[in-house]
Design an enzyme around this catalytic site. Structure first.
Site, PDB file in Angstrom:
ATOM      1  N   ASP A 466       9.075  77.959 -14.526  1.00 31.68           N
ATOM      2  CA  ASP A 466       7.912  77.109 -14.293  1.00 31.68           C
ATOM      3  C   ASP A 466       7.119  77.613 -13.105  1.00 31.68           C
ATOM      4  OD1 ASP A 466      10.081  76.490 -12.633  1.00 31.68           O
ATOM      5  OD2 ASP A 466       9.404  74.441 -12.299  1.00 31.68           O
ATOM      6  N   GLU A 472      12.935  75.228  -7.364  1.00 26.82           N
ATOM      7  CA  GLU A 472      12.987  74.873  -8.774  1.00 26.82           C
ATOM      8  C   GLU A 472      13.196  76.158  -9.576  1.00 26.82           C
ATOM      9  OE1 GLU A 472      10.359  71.753  -9.645  1.00 26.82           O
ATOM     10  OE2 GLU A 472      10.923  71.655 -11.733  1.00 26.82           O
ATOM     11  N   GLU A 749      -0.410  74.732 -10.736  1.00 27.86           N
ATOM     12  CA  GLU A 749       0.323  73.748 -11.528  1.00 27.86           C
ATOM     13  C   GLU A 749      -0.553  72.542 -11.863  1.00 27.86           C
ATOM     14  OE1 GLU A 749       3.628  72.034  -9.398  1.00 27.86           O
ATOM     15  OE2 GLU A 749       4.563  71.411 -11.277  1.00 27.86           O
ATOM     16  N   HIS A 770       1.838  78.537 -11.599  1.00 27.11           N
ATOM     17  CA  HIS A 770       2.444  77.957 -12.805  1.00 27.11           C
ATOM     18  C   HIS A 770       1.628  78.484 -13.976  1.00 27.11           C
ATOM     19  CE1 HIS A 770       5.216  74.780 -11.528  1.00 27.11           C
ATOM     20  NE2 HIS A 770       5.177  74.232 -12.727  1.00 27.11           N
TER      21      HIS A 770
HETATM   22  C1  BGC Z   1       8.148  71.740 -13.526  1.00 28.05           C
HETATM   23  C2  BGC Z   1       7.439  71.910 -14.801  1.00 28.05           C
HETATM   24  C3  BGC Z   1       8.066  71.160 -15.885  1.00 28.05           C
HETATM   25  C4  BGC Z   1       8.083  69.724 -15.485  1.00 28.05           C
HETATM   26  C5  BGC Z   1       8.645  68.852 -16.526  1.00 28.05           C
HETATM   27  C6  BGC Z   1       8.244  70.285 -13.184  1.00 28.05           C
HETATM   28  O1  BGC Z   1       8.948  70.050 -12.051  1.00 28.05           O
HETATM   29  O2  BGC Z   1       7.603  72.483 -12.515  1.00 28.05           O
HETATM   30  O3  BGC Z   1       6.443  72.752 -14.923  1.00 28.05           O
HETATM   31  O4  BGC Z   1       7.666  71.417 -17.148  1.00 28.05           O
HETATM   32  O5  BGC Z   1       8.714  69.525 -14.249  1.00 28.05           O
HETATM   33  O6  BGC Z   1       8.749  67.591 -16.126  1.00 28.05           O
END
Ligand code: BGC
Length: 874
Positions: A466, A472, A749, A770
């Site tokens: 992500d 993460e 993002e 992202h």
């Molecule tokens: C991530 C995402 C993901 C999402 C889903 C986030 O924390 O960075 O891109 O798809 O959570 O809830």
């Protein structure tokens, strides 16, 4: 094409390998590209395979195929090497010369081939506290006449191997992150040139990495796969007389702590150069004070050969600007948000510490690290110094086992000469071949496209993540699900994603639930245990299909079929007789700009409308996959299921007046792009309403992860291309170009990761890298430039340019399985000029703005005109 006007075949490829050494396929499928005169068509091919003991050539095989054709002979055995050449014959009978050869070599195909045992330092260490990574070594002696040598290697943790003082490869972060309990990747290295007769030594660095390092959010977890690092290495030396010596990790190896003090993917690395052990990976080093090692368990059946390329440094960037800050600090701006690490060359007294911190953005002239949450992203280098001389010696260092997402670095305690020369950002990602390009007359759109490419690079570090910077960095299924078609255009990511999809299937729950992210790690109540989520779990049906479309590889569909089917069957059970997926937890149109920062799933589109739409779409994909695989009964069942679900969807979410129950951009985009509205009138009216919503919203975007990739295509597919262009060119937030006003060099993002007043969005999740919202790039390729695939693998190509938005020209290129495809259009005063290139083996046509079509010849670049042309333009 050869000088004699004959077709020419380039060196073939095996499966999806860029470097076919140590492959896991015993019968690799072969592909080749042919350069031939215009309109030449392959009528037959011949494959020649030369092994150590035999040379074999097929007869002419009557077939026009050139992509992933079956291995024609008995399968290779472990460690077997073969040279493969191809030649082709056209319908008019003239054949090419043999191509240059490709050398394929298998790895260890059978579990029993592994005689080495995984070994770990035999010392006790704290379970969680900072643990110093070890070095492992072994000396051995070899006779003369080494013909060839291979190292098969992997680890629990990350590793880098040296033989006689030299690194065996430039691979980084090996073995990458797979679902270690099911699949651990090993690599094969040719180490012939590093060995010599007499005394030799092999040494390995190990570090925590994904295996036992701290991973995940809310503080994360360590030791997810185990608390002992281990190395599994098998060195096989073949002598000229054919005898083989094998040296594997076993209890005779030795371990010691090295100069790396701590190392974590999220936290960074600390290195004390005073603790280096000069000569440790060369023979003659005294390891009398090193510790023994102990054998640890690793089932050889779980070891897998790679299907994609390794992670490497692919590029270096020098600072754009260096600004001194108070407190002995330098602020470096590399001018590009990137993923990798910083290399420094410094000189100073022994024990002096240089500290490097990283961030994607600044606030008030300082690094702004809150978006990194629990990732410290801090590296420290403690200088070796030069005790015996007055003049300090330059020392060059780069961390080994960590990675950061950053555009800015702050360096405290810098002791060097010229920071512009001695500080370098090194970009790391899976070393995929670039296959897609886009360009047009508007520089902002070009920058947007470039940002998408950078976000792909940064998030394709062994697995599709992500984001690359905060605590993460997980293989989120929904993100790659929406981005995969774009990714597969830009880079050859088939091998990497095929590997990840194996992990997804391996971690899919018994009942068919697909984890939110794979590999799955604990994620707190919200994410573990995983629950089925629309758009995310659908990765198992939609992403294999997207890759198949780009590569023509039906084998991938066969491998993933069961996983895809199990997912749709699960949703069928959840939906029950209503045919609606209208229960359970859903993320909806994640990060819809109207959702509050603290609740990104609370968008304006009904979550169950989205869930049911995805259900129908995935069912339809499983039907298509079944059809490719020749499973007729399954195809009929899933087709019927898709139809029923569509009816249930329309009965519930489409009102009699043609509006959707959620009167939102995402609702119409989903209904249109997932083919839920089959009646032309209903499509037109939905397209019309979508255009109205976009216009009444002042041409800003009101969609999140689900709606965004579909929005522009839904508009252009319903005759609203101008509205789509207005969205594209919007500069106000939310829009794609808004980020450029804030100097974005990657895709964010959130639409407003940076708020209009220049402050960073206060939301918990505020990444500046992202790829999901960057899926717009595929619309640039397929619609603006007009390069679309009409049959899997681009065997049939449809050029369908959509001039507009004031662009005077646009161009796209794609290196397809058949070769280079290109289109460039120019809007002239009286007409549209289109120049195309079509590779041999494919067919193509241009569809003009009025719907008429012109076939295009293969093997040539040609220009065509549409509109009132009096004289052919020059
Ligand atoms: C991530 C995402 C993901 C999402 C889903 C986030 O924390 O960075 O891109 O798809 O959570 O809830």
């Amino acid at each position: 094409m050869s000088a004699r006007g004959l077709p020419e075949v380039a060196a073939p490829t095996a499966e999806h390998h860029r470097e076919p050494l140590g492959i896991g396929e015993a019968a690799p499928r072969i592909s080749w590209k042919t350069l031939a005169p215009p309109d030449w068509t392959q009528q037959a091919y011949q494959i020649e395979i030369t092994r150590t003991d035999t040379a074999y050539s097929t007869d002419w095989i009557d077939s026009a195929d050139s992509v992933l054709v079956p291995w024609p002979e008995r399968p290779l055995t472990s460690r077997e090497r073969a040279a493969v050449r191809v030649r082709v014959r056209g319908t008019k009978g003239r054949s090419s010369d043999w191509s240059a050869p490709i050398h394929v070599e298998t790895g260890l195909l059978e579990p029993a081939d592994w005689t080495a045992r995984a070994v770990s330092p035999d010392w006790t260490e704290p379970r969680d506290a900072e643990r110093r990574p070890p070095l492992l070594r072994k000396e051995f002696s070899l006779g003369a006449d080494i013909a060839r040598a291979r190292l098969y290697v992997t680890a629990h943790g990350l590793y880098e191997v040296e033989i006689n003082g030299q690194r065996v490869s430039d691979h980084a972060l090996a073995p990458g992150w797979t679902s270690y309990q099911h699949r651990l990747r090993y690599r094969t290295h040719d180490v012939t040139h590093l060995l010599r007769s007499g005394a030799n030594a092999i040494g390995t660095w190990l570090a925590d990495g994904w295996y036992r390092g701290r991973l995940g959010f809310h503080g994360g977890y360590a030791n997810l796969y185990g608390d002992r690092l281990a190395l599994l290495a098998q060195l096989e030396i073949v002598h000229r007389d054919g005898t083989v010596a094998t040296l594997g990790t076993d209890s005779s190896w030795h371990a010691a702590h090295g100069p790396i003090v701590t190392s974590g993917l999220l936290d960074g690395e600390t290195y004390d150069a005073r603790d280096e052990r000069p000569g440790w990976s060369s023979p003659g080093y005294d390891d009398g004070d090193w510790s023994p090692v102990r054998i640890v368990a690793r089932r050889p059946a779980t070891l897998v050969a790679p299907t994609g390329p390794p992670v490497r440094c692919t590029r270096e960037l020098t600072p754009l600007r260096v600004t001194p800050l108070d407190g002995d600090r330098l602020l470096i701006d590399f001018g590009q948000n990137l993923v990798g690490r910083v290399r420094i060359t410094v000189a100073g007294p022994a024990g002096h510490t240089v500290t490097l911190r990283h961030a994607e953005v600044l606030q008030n002239g300082e690094l702004y690290v809150r978006p990194l949450r629990g990732a410290l992203s801090t590296d420290r280098y403690i200088l070796r110094g030069a005790p015996d001389t007055e003049t300090p010696h330059a020392e060059t260092w780069e961390p080994r086992f960590t990675i950061h997402g950053f555009r800015y670095a702050e360096i405290t305690g810098w002791r060097g000469e010229d920071p512009y020369r001695d500080i370098t950002a090194r970009v790391y990602h899976t070393d995929m071949a670039r296959t897609g390009w886009f360009d047009c007359s508007n520089e902002q759109i070009n920058r947007l496209h470039e940002n998408v490419v950078w976000s792909m690079r940064g998030n394709f570090v062994d697995l599709p993540t992500d984001c690359p910077q905060r605590d993460e960095r997980l293989g989120w299924t929904g993100d790659i699900q929406v981005f995969a078609p774009t990714a597969a255009f830009l880079y050859d990511c088939h091998g990497m994603l095929a590997s990840w999809l194996r992990d997804v299937a391996a971690e899919q729950h018994e009942d068919g639930t697909v984890p939110w992210y794979v590999p799955e790690i604990p994620g707190g109540e919200q994410w573990t245990p995983a629950r089925p989520g629309a758009g995310w779990g659908d990765v198992v049906a939609l992403t294999p299909w997207a890759l198949y479309q780009a590569s023509g590889d039906a084998g991938l569909l066969a491998a993933q079929y069961d996983s895809a089917r199990r997912w749709v069957d699960l949703i069928t059970r959840l939906a029950g007789p209503s045919g609606l997926w209208n229960t359970g937890y859903q993320l909806g149109d994640w990060l819809d700009p109207t959702a509050p920062p603290e609740d990104p799933g609370a968008g304006s589109t009904d979550r169950h409308l989205i869930a049911t739409a995805y259900y129908a779409w995935s069912a339809r994909h499983v039907a298509s996959i079944a059809s490719v695989l020749g499973r007729e009964q399954d195809r009929r069942y899933y087709d019927a299921l898709a139809r029923q679900t569509r009816h249930a969807f329309l009965n519930t979410y489409l009102l009699a007046n043609g509006r959707m129950t959620s009167d939102t951009q995402t609702a119409y985009a989903v209904a249109l792009q997932f083919d839920l509205l089959s009646e032309p009138a209903a499509r037109m009216s939905a397209g019309q309403r979508l255009a109205e919503l976009v216009e009444s919203g002042g041409h800003t975007i009101q969609t999140g992860f689900i709606g965004t990739p579909l929005l522009a295509p839904a508009l252009s597919n319903t005759g609203n291309t101008d509205t789509a262009y207005s969205l594209l060119f919007q500069q106000d937030c939310p829009s794609w170009l808004y980020a450029l006003k804030h100097d974005a060099t990657t895709v964010w993002e959130r639409w407003d990761s940076m708020l209009p007043d220049g402050r960073v969005n206060p939301g918990e999740m505020t990444s500046f890298n992202h790829y999901a919202l960057g899926a717009i790039a595929q619309w640039l390729h397929t619609t603006v430039a007009g390069l679309t695939m009409a049959a899997p693998g681009y065997r049939d190509i449809l050029f369908r340019p959509h001039p507009g938005g004031g662009l005077t020209w646009a161009a796209a290129e794609h290196e397809s399985p058949y070769g280079r495809i290109a289109i460039k259009w120019k809007q002239r005063e009286t007409h549209l000029e289109v120049r195309t290139t079509v590779p041999t083996g494919a067919t193509a046509r241009i569809e003009w703005p009025d719907g008429s079509a012109t076939p295009v010849r293969t093997g040539a670049s040609i220009s065509r005109w549409f509109g009132a042309v009096t004289a052919p333009p020059r």
